[in-house]
Design an enzyme around this catalytic site. Structure first.
Site, mmCIF file in Angstrom:
data_model
loop_
_atom_site.group_PDB
_atom_site.id
_atom_site.type_symbol
_atom_site.label_atom_id
_atom_site.label_comp_id
_atom_site.label_asym_id
_atom_site.label_seq_id
_atom_site.Cartn_x
_atom_site.Cartn_y
_atom_site.Cartn_z
ATOM 1 N N ASP A 1 2.533 -1.260 23.686
ATOM 2 C CA ASP A 1 1.627 -0.816 22.623
ATOM 3 C C ASP A 1 0.379 -0.168 23.201
ATOM 4 O OD1 ASP A 1 0.746 -0.688 19.846
ATOM 5 O OD2 ASP A 1 -0.674 -2.289 20.340
ATOM 6 N N CYS B 1 1.053 -5.677 25.049
ATOM 7 C CA CYS B 1 0.239 -5.375 23.868
ATOM 8 C C CYS B 1 -1.218 -5.730 24.132
ATOM 9 C CB CYS B 1 0.757 -6.148 22.649
ATOM 10 S SG CYS B 1 2.397 -5.660 22.113
ATOM 11 N N GLU C 1 -4.921 6.783 27.081
ATOM 12 C CA GLU C 1 -4.748 6.889 25.628
ATOM 13 C C GLU C 1 -5.708 7.927 25.074
ATOM 14 O OE1 GLU C 1 -5.088 3.049 23.788
ATOM 15 O OE2 GLU C 1 -3.407 2.199 24.913
ATOM 16 N N HIS D 1 -0.881 1.777 20.033
ATOM 17 C CA HIS D 1 -1.980 0.802 20.028
ATOM 18 C C HIS D 1 -2.184 0.216 18.626
ATOM 19 C CE1 HIS D 1 -5.641 -0.330 22.656
ATOM 20 N NE2 HIS D 1 -5.400 -1.284 21.786
ATOM 21 N N LEU D 2 -1.120 -0.405 18.130
ATOM 22 C CA LEU D 2 -1.125 -0.967 16.767
ATOM 23 C C LEU D 2 -1.423 -2.463 16.734
ATOM 24 C CD1 LEU D 2 2.083 0.764 15.287
ATOM 25 C CD2 LEU D 2 -0.310 1.491 15.082
ATOM 26 N N GLY D 3 -1.742 -3.051 17.886
ATOM 27 C CA GLY D 3 -1.894 -4.503 17.953
ATOM 28 C C GLY D 3 -2.787 -5.093 16.887
ATOM 29 N N ALA D 4 -3.889 -4.408 16.585
ATOM 30 C CA ALA D 4 -4.843 -4.926 15.594
ATOM 31 C C ALA D 4 -4.708 -4.237 14.241
ATOM 32 C CB ALA D 4 -6.262 -4.758 16.115
#
Length: 531
Positions: A258, A232, A263, A281-284
């Site tokens: 993630d 992630c 991308e 890419h949902l980490g934040a």
């Protein structure tokens, strides 16, 4: 006049209001960042640019950004900002590395659970009307070994959460001290040992030349059979094709990603494999994190534009508001010392050696170095500032050395700089007196007490009678008014220096006339910004 900031991406209204409440003129145009031509057209009006990921700060945009001082990225990633071009332009690039720490760490833990219990596949199967209990046999996290690559801010939170899950945590991080590891209650190990022992491996490092492909095919093959990999952090840390092959072979039991090397990830070797969990890419991507980073970037940019405080900058040392107040006079001293050397030096600089003594040695030396180097370079390149100076110095191959020492003389602290060129070495020292004003205290090894004036004349000569009278007479004949005068000499009959303070800049013809007398070894008019 109030600083002006453009918000060209979607930031919260609360963050935009912070700029207004701090007295900054702000234009909120959340869709402008997608229009690079329009952005280039208007960016010259602004001192600051607040962005997320949609706005691309390219060399072309920076070329049009004639007044820009700072770019603030609400988030940790700054791949959409050309940091090298920004540095050369003298523009600070800030991010917000702490606003989404918890969110990203929690996502890594969630992904670890998901891959351990095959939750996405089990959900899809159940909602499709199947009831495949035996197909989705999982594994517990309790008592398993978690290998954490990168135990910094986010990695440290993951370590803490994993210990709460009763996992054994081993960490590989060259910057992690044994004392810090003990405090975190994790075992510090080398990478090969982590690969050999870990049941789960999670990555929490930035993408750099040193970390790129850190889980290469070779390293992945060193892992324990049945390991599960979680990423992630950043795409490019793992050889995705090699990992896919090891999943197919059964050596790696699963993976949760993630982030990806390319991308947005429309295709990837990991897609469609059994027990691989992928998110975009949902980490934040939590409400709290998005709000936090927006508020943080607004505060950071406001602090810099209003007080000079620098925090979370990627191309400039951090300076707190408190440091900025205390260091202000010392930064001025550094700038003036650099300015003196720069104006006196006509050859290419090969090396800069800076000594910080006493009180000066307790300051933020990185910031002082930037100010001093900028002062040297401004003489030949007026557009250089504290941000761009170290970059340009590195490009020119200038060697910079810094020495910190305890108080060694009558002054509570001082800064001394020695510059080496092909022909000579030149040195000067300065300090801050109790009145807060910068002073030159030594030039060429000769002690002197000289304030810094806007218009100054520096001369050197042999210490013989009549020189001072001749200098004063000639300045008077040319209608140059003396405001003050300072002298110094190495010894009686040795080398002498004089600094004259003038009411206005001196014409080149006066310099030529003084040189023509043959009495002076050097005659150099100097200009300083004393505001």
């Amino acid at each position: 006049m109030a600083p002006k900031v453009l918000v060209s991406d979607k930031l919260s209204e609360t963050a935009v209001q912070i700029f207004r409440d701090r007295g900054i003129d702000v234009d909120f145009m959340p869709d402008l960042g997608k229009d690079k031509d329009k952005l280039a057209e208007v960016i010259g009006q602004y001192d600051g640019l607040a962005i997320r990921s949609a706005t691309k700060v390219t060399p072309t945009i920076l070329e049009h950004a004639t007044n820009l001082k700072v770019v603030g990225r609400a988030g940790i990633g700054t791949d959409n900002v050309d940091k090298e071009a920004a540095s050369k332009k003298g523009v600070i690039v800030m991010n917000t590395p702490f606003g989404n720490m918890i969110t990203t760490a929690e996502h890594a833990i969630a992904m670890m659970f998901a891959v351990a219990r095959q939750i996405p596949a089990a959900d899809a199967s159940t909602q499709a009307g199947k009831w495949e209990k035996s197909k989705f046999m999982g594994t517990e996290l309790t008592a398993k070994t978690l290998g954490v690559i990168g135990a910094g801010n986010i990695g440290g939170i993951v370590c803490d959460r994993a210990r709460g899950l009763k996992m054994k945590v081993v960490a590989y991080d060259p910057f992690l001290s044994e004392e810090k590891a003990a405090q975190m209650q994790v075992e510090k190990v080398e990478l090969d040992e982590l690969l050999r022992r870990a049941d789960f491996i999670t990555l929490h490092v930035p993408l750099t030349d040193g970390t790129r492909n850190i889980l290469s095919k070779e390293n992945l093959e060193k892992t324990k059979k049945g390991v599960r990999i979680i990423n992630c952090a950043r795409g490019g840390l793992v050889d995705e094709a090699a990992l896919a092959e090891l999943i197919k072979s059964g050596h790696v039991a699963g993976a949760a990603f993630d982030v990806f090397a390319e991308e947005p990830a429309k295709e990837n070797p990991l897609f469609g494999l059994p027990n691989v969990v992928c998110t975009p890419h949902l980490g934040a991507s939590t409400t709290e994190a998005q709000e936090n980073v927006a508020l943080q970037v607004a505060e950071q940019m406001s602090d810099y534009l209003l007080t000079g405080a620098v925090s979370n900058a990627l191309n400039m040392p951090s300076v707190t508001a408190e440091e900025a107040k205390v260091m202000g006079p010392w930064i001025k001293v550094a700038e003036h010392l650099g300015g003196f050397i720069g104006q006196m030096t006509e050859e290419a600089v090969k090396a800069i050696n800076i000594t910080y003594d006493g009180e000066a040695a307790t300051m933020n030396l990185e910031a002082l170095n930037c100010a001093l180097i900028a002062g040297i370079m401004k003489a030949s390149s007026p557009e250089v500032n504290m941000v761009s100076a170290p970059v340009i110095a590195k490009e020119r191959g200038i060697q910079i050395a810094t020495t910190r020492q305890e108080q060694s003389g009558v002054f509570e602290g001082y800064i001394k700089v020695a510059v080496t060129t092909e022909k000579r070495e030149r040195s000067i020292a300065g300090t801050v007196f109790s009145d807060g004003k910068p002073r030159f205290i030594q030039i060429k090894g000769i002690n002197i007490d000289a304030e810094v004036g806007e218009h100054m004349l520096y001369t050197t000569n042999e210490d013989v009678p009549g020189i001072i009278g001749k200098l004063g007479t000639m300045l008077g004949e040319h209608k140059v008014n003396l405001a003050n005068f300072t002298l110094g000499r190495s010894a009686q009959g040795g080398e002498a220096i004089a600094i004259a303070y003038l009411d206005e800049a001196m014409d080149a013809s006066v310099v030529d006339a003084l040189k023509a007398t043959g009495l002076f070894r050097q005659v150099k008019p100097l200009e300083f910004d004393v505001v």
